[in-house]
Enzyme design. Structure first.
Site, PDB file in Angstrom:
ATOM      1  N   ASP A  16      26.892 -20.766 -18.559  1.00  0.00           N
ATOM      2  CA  ASP A  16      26.291 -22.051 -18.897  1.00  0.00           C
ATOM      3  C   ASP A  16      26.156 -22.867 -17.611  1.00  0.00           C
ATOM      4  O   ASP A  16      26.746 -22.540 -16.597  1.00  0.00           O
ATOM      5  CB  ASP A  16      27.092 -22.779 -19.971  1.00  0.00           C
ATOM      6  N   GLY A  22      23.416 -29.399 -28.121  1.00  0.00           N
ATOM      7  CA  GLY A  22      23.637 -30.679 -28.764  1.00  0.00           C
ATOM      8  C   GLY A  22      24.063 -30.595 -30.213  1.00  0.00           C
ATOM      9  O   GLY A  22      24.023 -31.592 -30.936  1.00  0.00           O
ATOM     10  N   ASP A  51      28.298 -18.477 -28.981  1.00  0.00           N
ATOM     11  CA  ASP A  51      29.514 -18.463 -28.174  1.00  0.00           C
ATOM     12  C   ASP A  51      30.409 -19.580 -28.656  1.00  0.00           C
ATOM     13  O   ASP A  51      29.927 -20.577 -29.199  1.00  0.00           O
ATOM     14  CB  ASP A  51      29.212 -18.664 -26.688  1.00  0.00           C
ATOM     15  N   CYS A  84      42.933  -4.478 -41.464  1.00  0.00           N
ATOM     16  CA  CYS A  84      42.294  -4.763 -40.173  1.00  0.00           C
ATOM     17  C   CYS A  84      42.617  -3.640 -39.194  1.00  0.00           C
ATOM     18  O   CYS A  84      43.764  -3.193 -39.099  1.00  0.00           O
ATOM     19  CB  CYS A  84      42.785  -6.100 -39.627  1.00  0.00           C
ATOM     20  N   CYS A 144      42.289  -3.775 -35.863  1.00  0.00           N
ATOM     21  CA  CYS A 144      42.530  -4.209 -34.484  1.00  0.00           C
ATOM     22  C   CYS A 144      43.879  -3.691 -33.985  1.00  0.00           C
ATOM     23  O   CYS A 144      44.757  -3.316 -34.771  1.00  0.00           O
ATOM     24  CB  CYS A 144      42.455  -5.725 -34.357  1.00  0.00           C
ATOM     25  N   CYS A 180      46.980  -5.534 -35.566  1.00  0.00           N
ATOM     26  CA  CYS A 180      47.312  -5.229 -36.959  1.00  0.00           C
ATOM     27  C   CYS A 180      47.752  -3.778 -37.146  1.00  0.00           C
ATOM     28  O   CYS A 180      48.474  -3.467 -38.094  1.00  0.00           O
ATOM     29  CB  CYS A 180      46.125  -5.552 -37.854  1.00  0.00           C
ATOM     30  N   HIS A 192      43.452 -10.132 -32.103  1.00  0.00           N
ATOM     31  CA  HIS A 192      43.049 -10.088 -33.514  1.00  0.00           C
ATOM     32  C   HIS A 192      41.836 -10.981 -33.777  1.00  0.00           C
ATOM     33  O   HIS A 192      40.876 -10.567 -34.443  1.00  0.00           O
ATOM     34  CB  HIS A 192      44.204 -10.519 -34.421  1.00  0.00           C
TER      35      HIS A 192
END
Length: 369
Positions: A93, A216, A266, A304, A306, A309, A335
């Protein structure tokens, strides 16, 4: 035009779409969520862990990297990709949002913004040209124009002035930019006013950027108002260019944004709340720091996949967090990022199979924000 977008499929019941974003550091399937690596790191995670969680493109922050370690140092290190050891695409950005968030520490003129560092109070000046210079030194795949982000609430007159300045600055960014391996996206402003948003889109599309962000929003306004702005703004953007909604990352907002035709998102939300001991589940947010989980020997979320987990329980993670152990924050962060990136994969699959609205309704029925 270094960064290109290819529309693959449109959803037959909404404005959602599948696409491919091609960059110098690889192709990305959209819609996509970009983990935020503000200071050249996604907090608490290695680049390898970000990729394992499903991350394919990350965002870094021009303002923060300019202040430390400095864009010249990163340029001399071989650019941001080499500096942070991330071989995928990077979006930076422009620093506009951070500069304007400084409030009394900054002063806006037509030339740019004079501001004082939040770190040591030193004086600095960002112009559109300087924002481009810094981002070219960083060497990101996608650079953002330097814009003026109007706060919420904001009067019509002030929103108009910010919109017009954003357009003038966008032209200056485009004319100054010269990095052969980097593309610049425009940013639509205009506050919560339909005619100003329409004017902003019209003015920026005439400048022919390879992608367009909607700025904005998610600045304190109610979610229904954000959705209303998206309803009339997104359809005006070119169909053959990527559409990026800046600073939005809660699961419900991701779904609502995709349904309205957004391709890129994002937000610091998943990593920020992870550091406070809060995690995403399909039933909503779970505050694993709470005493209720002291003897809860199940994963953060059953089913999950991940890393967290698969290996650890709520009770153990709560113990780590209460003991201020670094591993606790790492596990909640892993996670949360996996949750959002997996959600985006499910969304893409639902668009592919023409069932996105059904998926959205099913998800939001269980989700308690």
């Amino acid at each position: 035009m270094v960064v290109k977008y290819k529309l693959i499929k449109k959803d037959n019941k909404s404005h959602a779409r599948l696409g491919i974003l091609s960059t110098p550091h690889g192709e990305i399937e959209t819609p996509v969520f970009m983990p935020v690596g503000t200071q050249a790191t996604v907090k608490a995670m290695t680049p390898e862990e970000v990729r394992e969680a499903g991350g394919r493109i990350v965002l870094s922050n021009t303002y923060h990297l300019y202040l430390r370690p400095g864009h010249e140092l990163i340029r001399d290190a071989g650019g941001l990709h080499r500096f942070m050891n991330w071989d995928g695409p990077i979006l930076t950005d422009s620093g506009g949002f951070q500069v304007f968030s400084l409030g009394p520490l900054r002063k806006i003129t037509e030339d740019g913004v004079a501001f004082r560092s939040h770190i040591d109070g030193s004086s600095h000046f960002f112009s559109p040209e300087h924002a481009m210079q810094v981002q070219m030194a960083l060497g990101s795949d996608i650079a953002m124009v330097f814009d003026e982000c109007a706060p919420y609430p904001c009067s019509y007159e002030d929103s108009l002035a910010a919109k017009e300045r954003t357009t003038r600055w966008a032209l200056r960014c485009k004319e100054y930019h010269s990095h052969p391996e980097q593309s610049v996206f425009g940013i639509v402003q205009g506050g919560m006013y339909r005619d100003l948003r329409e004017q902003s889109v019209d003015e920026l599309v005439k400048l022919d950027f390879p992608g367009y962000a909607i700025g904005g929003l998610s600045v304190g306004e109610p979610k229904p108002l954000m959705y209303e702005v998206l309803d009339y703004t997104v359809p005006l953007l070119p169909e053959d260019k990527p559409r990026y909604l800046m600073g939005v990352g809660s699961p419900d907002c991701l779904l609502e944004g995709v349904v309205r035709g957004i391709d890129m998102f994002d937000c610091v939300l998943p990593t920020r709340i992870a550091r406070n001991g809060t995690v995403f589940t399909r039933q909503g947010k779970l505050v694993v720091r709470n005493a209720a989980y002291a003897r809860d020997f199940v994963p953060l979320e059953e089913g999950c996949a991940c890393y967290t987990c698969r290996h650890y329980t709520r009770a153990y993670i709560r113990h780590l967090l209460k003991s201020d152990e670094i591993l606790g924050v790492r596990l909640t962060t892993i996670h949360n990022l996996h949750f959002l990136l997996n959600l985006m994969e499910d969304i893409r699959e639902a668009i592919r199979e023409d069932r996105l609205l059904e998926y959205k309704d099913h998800f939001l029925k269980d989700w308690q924000a």
